[in-house]
Design a protein around this motif. Structure first.
Motif, mmCIF file in Angstrom:
data_model
loop_
_atom_site.group_PDB
_atom_site.id
_atom_site.type_symbol
_atom_site.label_atom_id
_atom_site.label_comp_id
_atom_site.label_asym_id
_atom_site.label_seq_id
_atom_site.Cartn_x
_atom_site.Cartn_y
_atom_site.Cartn_z
ATOM 1 N N SER A 1 0.781 -1.235 0.000
ATOM 2 C CA SER A 1 0.000 0.000 0.000
ATOM 3 C C SER A 1 0.809 1.281 0.000
ATOM 4 O O SER A 1 0.339 2.303 -0.473
ATOM 5 N N GLY A 2 2.003 1.264 0.570
ATOM 6 C CA GLY A 2 2.747 2.500 0.732
ATOM 7 C C GLY A 2 2.122 3.402 1.786
ATOM 8 O O GLY A 2 2.400 4.590 1.855
ATOM 9 N N LEU A 3 1.252 2.830 2.607
ATOM 10 C CA LEU A 3 0.557 3.582 3.657
ATOM 11 C C LEU A 3 1.557 4.048 4.698
ATOM 12 O O LEU A 3 2.208 3.236 5.351
ATOM 13 N N GLU A 4 1.687 5.358 4.820
ATOM 14 C CA GLU A 4 2.628 5.927 5.784
ATOM 15 C C GLU A 4 1.895 6.377 7.031
ATOM 16 O O GLU A 4 0.752 6.793 6.934
ATOM 17 N N PRO A 5 2.504 6.219 8.168
ATOM 18 C CA PRO A 5 3.893 5.903 8.457
ATOM 19 C C PRO A 5 4.176 4.398 8.546
ATOM 20 O O PRO A 5 5.313 4.004 8.773
ATOM 21 N N LEU A 6 3.147 3.560 8.340
ATOM 22 C CA LEU A 6 3.335 2.119 8.476
ATOM 23 C C LEU A 6 4.392 1.575 7.524
ATOM 24 O O LEU A 6 5.241 0.773 7.915
ATOM 25 N N ALA A 7 4.370 2.016 6.291
ATOM 26 C CA ALA A 7 5.275 1.464 5.275
ATOM 27 C C ALA A 7 6.747 1.671 5.611
ATOM 28 O O ALA A 7 7.581 0.826 5.284
ATOM 29 N N SER A 8 7.079 2.767 6.262
ATOM 30 C CA SER A 8 8.485 3.022 6.572
ATOM 31 C C SER A 8 8.822 2.806 8.043
ATOM 32 O O SER A 8 9.954 3.083 8.455
ATOM 33 N N ALA A 9 7.890 2.293 8.817
ATOM 34 C CA ALA A 9 8.152 2.054 10.244
ATOM 35 C C ALA A 9 9.249 1.005 10.412
ATOM 36 O O ALA A 9 9.304 0.020 9.680
ATOM 37 N N THR A 10 10.109 1.234 11.384
ATOM 38 C CA THR A 10 11.172 0.279 11.691
ATOM 39 C C THR A 10 10.635 -0.765 12.662
ATOM 40 O O THR A 10 9.542 -0.609 13.233
ATOM 41 N N ALA A 11 11.418 -1.789 12.889
ATOM 42 C CA ALA A 11 11.033 -2.800 13.877
ATOM 43 C C ALA A 11 10.823 -2.140 15.235
ATOM 44 O O ALA A 11 9.850 -2.460 15.939
ATOM 45 N N GLU A 12 11.681 -1.208 15.587
ATOM 46 C CA GLU A 12 11.551 -0.517 16.878
ATOM 47 C C GLU A 12 10.251 0.269 16.951
ATOM 48 O O GLU A 12 9.618 0.334 18.001
ATOM 49 N N ASP A 13 9.832 0.890 15.832
ATOM 50 C CA ASP A 13 8.574 1.643 15.796
ATOM 51 C C ASP A 13 7.366 0.736 16.007
ATOM 52 O O ASP A 13 6.349 1.169 16.562
ATOM 53 N N LEU A 14 7.482 -0.494 15.551
ATOM 54 C CA LEU A 14 6.346 -1.415 15.592
ATOM 55 C C LEU A 14 6.163 -2.101 16.943
ATOM 56 O O LEU A 14 5.076 -2.589 17.247
ATOM 57 N N VAL A 15 7.204 -2.151 17.742
ATOM 58 C CA VAL A 15 7.147 -2.928 18.983
ATOM 59 C C VAL A 15 6.045 -2.455 19.928
ATOM 60 O O VAL A 15 5.259 -3.272 20.424
ATOM 61 N N ALA A 16 5.954 -1.162 20.206
ATOM 62 C CA ALA A 16 4.968 -0.672 21.188
ATOM 63 C C ALA A 16 3.526 -0.983 20.769
ATOM 64 O O ALA A 16 2.757 -1.535 21.577
#
Length: 193
Positions: free
Chosen positions: A165-180
């Motif tokens: 999708s290129g849905l931002e900020p999900l598409a460029s989130a790092t592993a660290e961004d996704l943890v919480a």
């Protein structure tokens, strides 16, 4: 006239090149849109070698799926519930190239091949059961198994959205961004109340 020495093939290297090229193609384009010629061209080898090492396109897809299953099992292992969000985030954010989290996205791809699809479903079922057990529930608890499968569905959905999708900020989130956010999801669904 000097005789030329025949070039020796490195079967292991050739097989690995084909697997890597196929993994990229199947993940990016899907099973139906991928041709064996595309894979061979990407790997820089003769298309006949696919038949030699994998018997067919279906056999190559099955090998890619098996490789992905092994990688997911290797990287997640017997992860305790407290570390599950990090393990999921690592799978979503990598390993990948060109933004494609191969192993999770490939699990969503159907080949039409019964053996490959059985491997895919067995892994998904096994991962859901392991997640339920990590949460302290019996393996056969249907309610907790459903909750674990919802976590798995969310993880694969996130991987797919990042890829397609290129849905931002999900598409460029790092592993660290996704943890919480993944921790919130896992805690909400998997913690005994």
């Amino acid at each position: 006239m000097a005789a030329t020495t025949p070039r020796r093939r490195d079967a292991t290297k050739t097989r690995q090149l084909l697997l890597e090229a196929a993994l990229q193609r199947f993940t990016r384009d899907g099973y139906a849109a991928t041709t064996v010629r595309d894979i061979a061209d990407d790997a820089g080898v003769n298309v006949a070698l696919i038949s030699r090492y994998f018997k067919s396109k279906e056999g190559l897809f099955e090998a890619c799926l098996t490789s992905s299953v092994d990688e997911i099992r290797r990287t997640t292992g017997d992860t305790p519930l407290s570390r599950t969000p990090e393990a999921i985030a690592r799978q979503i954010a990598g390993p990948c190239t060109e933004g494609l989290p191969h192993h999770l996205v490939l699990l969503l791809r159907s080949s039409g091949d019964e053996a490959a699809d059985r491997i895919r479903l067995d892994l998904l079922r096994s991962y859901g059961q392991r997640l339920a057990v990590a949460a302290g529930w019996p393996e056969d608890d249907e309610t907790m198994l459903l909750r674990a499968q919802i976590v798995l569905a969310a993880a694969t959905g996130i991987a797919l959205l990042r890829t397609k999708s290129g849905l931002e900020p999900l598409a460029s989130a790092t592993a660290e961004d996704l943890v919480a956010p993944l921790r919130d999801l896992v805690d909400a669904l998997m913690t005994k109340r």
